[in-house]
Design a protein around this motif. Structure first.
Motif, PDB file in Angstrom:
ATOM      1  N   SER A 288     -20.324 -45.727  68.189  1.00 47.90           N
ATOM      2  CA  SER A 288     -21.630 -45.602  68.851  1.00 47.90           C
ATOM      3  C   SER A 288     -21.419 -45.770  70.345  1.00 47.90           C
ATOM      4  O   SER A 288     -20.399 -46.306  70.797  1.00 47.90           O
ATOM      5  CB  SER A 288     -22.624 -46.628  68.308  1.00 47.90           C
TER       6      SER A 288
ATOM      7  N   VAL B 222     -25.394 -42.130  68.604  1.00 50.56           N
ATOM      8  CA  VAL B 222     -24.211 -41.764  67.809  1.00 50.56           C
ATOM      9  C   VAL B 222     -24.087 -40.247  67.830  1.00 50.56           C
ATOM     10  O   VAL B 222     -24.976 -39.547  68.352  1.00 50.56           O
ATOM     11  CB  VAL B 222     -24.326 -42.268  66.346  1.00 50.56           C
ATOM     12  N   ASN B 223     -23.003 -39.749  67.267  1.00 53.67           N
ATOM     13  CA  ASN B 223     -22.888 -38.314  67.022  1.00 53.67           C
ATOM     14  C   ASN B 223     -23.974 -37.974  65.994  1.00 53.67           C
ATOM     15  O   ASN B 223     -23.889 -38.391  64.833  1.00 53.67           O
ATOM     16  CB  ASN B 223     -21.490 -38.007  66.476  1.00 53.67           C
TER      17      ASN B 223
ATOM     18  N   TYR C  43     -24.012 -37.184  62.246  1.00 54.17           N
ATOM     19  CA  TYR C  43     -23.784 -38.266  61.279  1.00 54.17           C
ATOM     20  C   TYR C  43     -25.018 -39.148  61.120  1.00 54.17           C
ATOM     21  O   TYR C  43     -24.923 -40.208  60.495  1.00 54.17           O
ATOM     22  CB  TYR C  43     -22.605 -39.130  61.726  1.00 54.17           C
TER      23      TYR C  43
ATOM     24  N   THR D  30     -21.342 -44.216  60.381  1.00 49.57           N
ATOM     25  CA  THR D  30     -20.662 -43.810  61.606  1.00 49.57           C
ATOM     26  C   THR D  30     -19.687 -44.894  62.022  1.00 49.57           C
ATOM     27  O   THR D  30     -19.961 -46.077  61.845  1.00 49.57           O
ATOM     28  CB  THR D  30     -21.654 -43.632  62.774  1.00 49.57           C
ATOM     29  N   ARG D  31     -18.605 -44.466  62.606  1.00 50.16           N
ATOM     30  CA  ARG D  31     -17.646 -45.448  63.106  1.00 50.16           C
ATOM     31  C   ARG D  31     -17.924 -45.766  64.573  1.00 50.16           C
ATOM     32  O   ARG D  31     -17.697 -46.878  65.022  1.00 50.16           O
ATOM     33  CB  ARG D  31     -16.229 -44.876  62.961  1.00 50.16           C
TER      34      ARG D  31
ATOM     35  N   ASN E 223     -27.719 -46.672  64.050  1.00 52.39           N
ATOM     36  CA  ASN E 223     -27.690 -45.719  62.930  1.00 52.39           C
ATOM     37  C   ASN E 223     -27.873 -46.526  61.651  1.00 52.39           C
ATOM     38  O   ASN E 223     -27.768 -47.763  61.679  1.00 52.39           O
ATOM     39  CB  ASN E 223     -26.359 -44.948  62.921  1.00 52.39           C
TER      40      ASN E 223
ATOM     41  N   GLU F 148     -15.279 -37.461  64.110  1.00 48.09           N
ATOM     42  CA  GLU F 148     -16.583 -37.919  64.595  1.00 48.09           C
ATOM     43  C   GLU F 148     -16.648 -38.015  66.125  1.00 48.09           C
ATOM     44  O   GLU F 148     -17.681 -37.699  66.721  1.00 48.09           O
ATOM     45  CB  GLU F 148     -16.881 -39.293  63.965  1.00 48.09           C
ATOM     46  N   ASP F 149     -15.554 -38.469  66.746  1.00 50.96           N
ATOM     47  CA  ASP F 149     -15.642 -38.680  68.206  1.00 50.96           C
ATOM     48  C   ASP F 149     -14.945 -37.571  68.999  1.00 50.96           C
ATOM     49  O   ASP F 149     -14.581 -37.770  70.151  1.00 50.96           O
ATOM     50  CB  ASP F 149     -15.095 -40.055  68.585  1.00 50.96           C
TER      51      ASP F 149
ATOM     52  N   TRP G  47     -27.167 -46.339  57.143  1.00 48.29           N
ATOM     53  CA  TRP G  47     -26.477 -45.606  56.087  1.00 48.29           C
ATOM     54  C   TRP G  47     -26.511 -46.416  54.797  1.00 48.29           C
ATOM     55  O   TRP G  47     -26.979 -47.561  54.781  1.00 48.29           O
ATOM     56  CB  TRP G  47     -25.037 -45.294  56.498  1.00 48.29           C
TER      57      TRP G  47
END
Ligand SMILES: [Fe+2]
Length: 463
Positions: free
Chosen positions: A359, A347-348, A351, A356-357, A278, A410-411, A280
């Motif tokens: 993966s 990832v989600n 996001y 993202t936190r 990802n 997120e998860d 960002w």
């Protein structure tokens, strides 16, 4: 070597990789465990599935695209698989274009050099699936409910060239943010198609030579293009052959404003990257997380005959890294997240383009054939990971993250993937992302085998 022998020694036409010939639809599938009620949507996975037995040398990447889909609603699941009806497939073996073991050819009215299979990934845009191809081809629109091909998508005739696999949709704006490259010209392109399907931006980027990128990064405001050192030789370019080598040159990532503007290049120690995790923005920095290839340490296996080199290249080994690019100072910094080997990161997707936190990656079996024997969940802040092993002799697909309906965190959701064993039995597994090492909460029995393939995606029920 005669044709029969060639297909016999091609590991990617047998076992887990053998194509399926039938298109199947099945409702209300048997489940071991329980499909969560808050799992609502569909998982789609693209991959190569040659419609006819190959007549010459055949690369795994050459197979006609087939999408397998599983839809979840109210604790039930249904499955379908359908070919992606590309222009080349519709010609029923009469396409003038061939695979990458053959010299590239020209075909009237076509902007591709090889048979465009749309077999590589599948993304959601404007209420449809788009099947995309890694050599950059014509996107093919596919109905999300039936998997029937709608047709080649050129956005009202406005798409100037092609779109590469791993182009992305922005979950915030609904835009398709794409890249395109030419095999034998020193150029790449990037552009945007609005949520409704209008081309709103298109830009050409000059390069020192033709390049073979596989993925791109997308942030809220930027596209990150890849100038990687795996290139064609001068001779290959002259003769238009798929002959690649690793050149002695740095890896460069080019940050281009999504709204258009100058590209800012950042140089890094030489490496190849297939897949981005990802990307960002973080203050002045544009950050890209991706899997950096490392040598696989394997010796080409002579039992594969002329396919030994192909099998060796397909044994992907990579480690997760971050590349930080400071847009103010022009400085770049590379950081290793972990030294464990993994690839096919997801990832989600809600996001995508934002920090993202977590993966989720695939771990390969320790053999030369590309088999996914386990999944890893990374905490990208700490580099810590948890592992989910498939049962022995069972191999997965690239998973997709499915959010729990109404999820905030997120998860909070599941990983969905197809699995196949050596006897040809396939299932879909639903794995709790917050209880990752535990057995799947649901195993759905599929009515037919799902061959190993390439990329998957989740479409949330509301889409
Ligand atoms: Fe890929």
């Amino acid at each position: 070597m005669c044709e029969m022998n060639l297909n016999d020694v091609n590991p990617y036409l047998h076992g887990l990789y053998a194509p399926v010939r039938e298109e199947v639809s099945a409702d209300d599938l048997p489940v071991i465990g329980e499909i969560p009620r808050e799992l609502h949507g569909a998982y789609f996975r693209n991959g190569p599935n040659p419609a006819e037995p190959p007549k010459g040398m055949h690369h795994w990447f050459d197979g006609d695209g087939m999408i397998h889909g599983i839809w979840f609603e109210n604790g039930r699941a249904r499955y379908r698989n359908r070919y992606v009806q590309t222009e080349d497939l519709k010609l029923n073996g009469a396409s003038p274009l061939g695979g990458i073991f053959e010299p590239s050819r020209e075909a009237a009215g076509r902007k591709v050099n090889y048979r465009d299979t749309a077999n590589t990934d599948v993304i959601v845009h404007n209420g449809k699936l788009l099947a995309l191809w890694y050599i950059s081809g014509q996107p093919v629109a596919v109905d999300m409910e039936t998997l029937e091909t709608i047709g080649a998508e050129n956005f009202g005739g406005k798409l100037p060239r092609n779109i590469s696999a791993h182009s992305k949709t922005d979950p915030q704006t609904g835009e398709l943010v794409f890249f395109d490259y030419a095999l034998y010209e020193p150029k790449m392109w990037t552009g945007t198609v609005s949520r409704e399907g209008a081309l709103t931006q298109f830009q050409e980027i000059g390069l020192p030579g033709p390049r073979l990128p596989h993925d791109m990064g997308m942030t809220e405001n930027y596209v990150i293009l890849h100038d990687l050192p795996v290139i064609f030789s001068e001779q290959a370019i002259r003769n238009r052959l798929w002959q690649i080598h690793v050149a002695d040159q740095p890896t460069r990532f080019g940050v281009v404003p999504r709204k258009g503007g100058d590209v800012k290049w950042f140089e890094f120690p030489t490496c190849y990257v297939y897949h981005v995790i990802n990307s960002w923005e973080d203050g002045d920095e544009v950050v890209m997380a991706a899997c950096k290839m490392v040598p696989n340490g394997l010796k080409p296996d002579p039992k594969y005959g002329p396919y030994a080199a192909m099998a060796d290249v397909l044994a992907l080994r990579a480690q997760p890294f971050l590349w930080r690019m400071n847009m103010k100072t022009g400085e770049g910094r590379e950081e290793q997240i972990d030294d464990a080997l993994s690839e096919f990161p997801v990832v989600n997707n809600a996001y995508a383009g934002r920090k993202t936190r977590y993966s989720y990656h695939v771990i390969f079996d320790d053999c030369i054939e590309q088999r996914f024997s386990a999944l890893l969940k990374y905490d990208l802040q700490t580099g810590q990971s948890e592992r989910h092993d498939f049962p022995k002799g069972v191999y997965g697909s690239e998973p997709a993250f499915a959010s729990r309906t109404g999820a905030i965190e997120e998860d909070d959701g599941w990983l969905v993937t197809f699995t196949t064993d050596m006897d040809g039995k396939s299932e879909a597994h639903v794995i709790d992302a917050r209880n990752f090492s535990a057995p799947p909460v649901a195993r759905v029995t599929l009515p037919c085998r799902v061959p190993a393939g390439f990329h998957g995606i989740w479409a949330q029920g509301a889409q």
